[in-house]
Motif scaffolding. Structure first.
Motif, PDB file in Angstrom:
ATOM      1  N   GLN A 182       1.402  -0.650   0.014  1.00  0.00           N
ATOM      2  CA  GLN A 182       0.405   0.308   0.682  1.00  0.00           C
ATOM      3  C   GLN A 182       1.031   1.279   0.044  1.00  0.00           C
ATOM      4  O   GLN A 182       0.436   2.369  -1.019  1.00  0.00           O
ATOM      5  CB  GLN A 182      -0.841  -0.010   1.243  1.00  0.00           C
ATOM      6  CG  GLN A 182      -2.789   0.395   0.853  1.00  0.00           C
ATOM      7  CD  GLN A 182      -2.745   1.332   1.383  1.00  0.00           C
ATOM      8  OE1 GLN A 182      -1.088   2.314   1.891  1.00  0.00           O
ATOM      9  NE2 GLN A 182      -3.361   2.380   0.575  1.00  0.00           N
ATOM     10  N   SER A 185       3.274   1.595  -2.881  1.00  0.00           N
ATOM     11  CA  SER A 185       2.395   1.620  -4.138  1.00  0.00           C
ATOM     12  C   SER A 185       1.905   3.630  -3.747  1.00  0.00           C
ATOM     13  O   SER A 185       1.292   3.515  -5.686  1.00  0.00           O
ATOM     14  CB  SER A 185       0.817   0.714  -4.773  1.00  0.00           C
ATOM     15  OG  SER A 185       1.552  -0.290  -5.177  1.00  0.00           O
ATOM     16  N   ASN A 186       1.455   3.444  -3.300  1.00  0.00           N
ATOM     17  CA  ASN A 186       1.256   4.879  -3.361  1.00  0.00           C
ATOM     18  C   ASN A 186       1.563   6.355  -2.747  1.00  0.00           C
ATOM     19  O   ASN A 186       0.319   7.488  -3.026  1.00  0.00           O
ATOM     20  CB  ASN A 186      -0.185   5.075  -2.396  1.00  0.00           C
ATOM     21  CG  ASN A 186      -1.380   4.350  -3.001  1.00  0.00           C
ATOM     22  OD1 ASN A 186      -1.965   3.880  -4.426  1.00  0.00           O
ATOM     23  ND2 ASN A 186      -1.655   2.547  -2.129  1.00  0.00           N
TER      24      ASN A 186
END
Ligand code: DC
Length: 228
Positions: A182, A185-186
């Motif tokens: 998470q 990727s963000n």
């Protein structure tokens, strides 16, 4: 024979490091585990109580970190920080739990990317990470993006930790991997992403040997073509 750069990106525990190490050894290339560099910075920051919200402390800390890869007597690459072998300490859960936030920091990424580019300047290198094909070596001749089901990834990571005599429950590993996916990727700075020209390899149902054979085959194809 002309040498190329092989960039292997993907989620944690998809077999990137094992594949990259084996492929490098078969081709006679150098292997660089870029994740190990972010882990070493995390180890330094934790041990020196560097605040992740204080840019001055971060910058000062980064100037104190000297990283170097050395090959051991078994032909394996090991990371040294300020002259100390940190291979074991950077693989502990304490580091895995803190490395993603550290690797979101802009100054940390700039410092690591600069060193990674220097390491790859003579080519003949396999580097694995999250942003190798997108940011570090956007012109790499071969780019791969590895994926696998979360259960399989967690089981593989559990086996790796067991080999180091550490039993970690599967749900704890799944939670850690999911959280890192998470964050990785963000994040704003060079998030984990598949380069448009990367080939995706799903490793859920293939063995490491099959993975390695496939990558070596692709690499040889690129090497032969790049000589024409
Ligand atoms: O590959 P690894 O699991 O050892 O990487 C540890 C962490 O380092 C990962 O959660 C994200 C970060 N990383 C990164 O941001 N960029 C890279 N090129 C490699 C790793």
């Amino acid at each position: 024979m002309r040498k190329i750069i092989i960039a292997i990106d993907g989620y944690s525990a998809c077999g990137k490091s094992t594949t990259a190490r084996e492929v490098a050894s078969i081709l006679g290339y150098r292997y660089v585990d870029s994740g190990a560099m972010y882990r070493a910075v995390t180890l330094y920051f934790l041990d020196h109580h560097i605040s992740l919200t204080n840019p001055k402390e971060i910058e000062r800390g980064l100037t104190q970190i000297h990283l170097a890869f050395h090959i051991n007597s078994h032909g394996q690459t090991e990371l040294f920080m300020n002259g100390v072998n940190v291979e074991k300490s950077i693989r502990k859960m304490r580091i895995s739990e803190n490395v993603s936030p550290v690797s979101t920091i802009k100054q940390v990424r700039q410092a690591m990317v600069e060193q990674q580019r220097k390491l790859g300047k003579d080519k003949g290198m396999v580097m694995d990470g999250r942003d190798i094909g997108t940011v570090v070596f956007p012109a790499a001749e071969l780019k791969l993006f590895l994926t696998a089901d979360i259960q399989v990834r967690a089981f593989r990571r559990q086996q790796e930790l067991l080999e180091k005599d550490k039993l970690v429950d599967l749900n704890t590993i799944i939670a850690n991997l999911t959280e890192r996916d998470q964050i990785d990727s963000n994040r704003k700075e060079s998030p984990l992403a598949k380069a448009t020209d990367a080939l995706e390899v799903n490793t859920t149902h293939i063995t490491i040997d099959e993975q390695v054979d496939e990558v070596v085959r692709m690499a040889l194809g690129k090497i032969v073509r790049s000589r024409k």
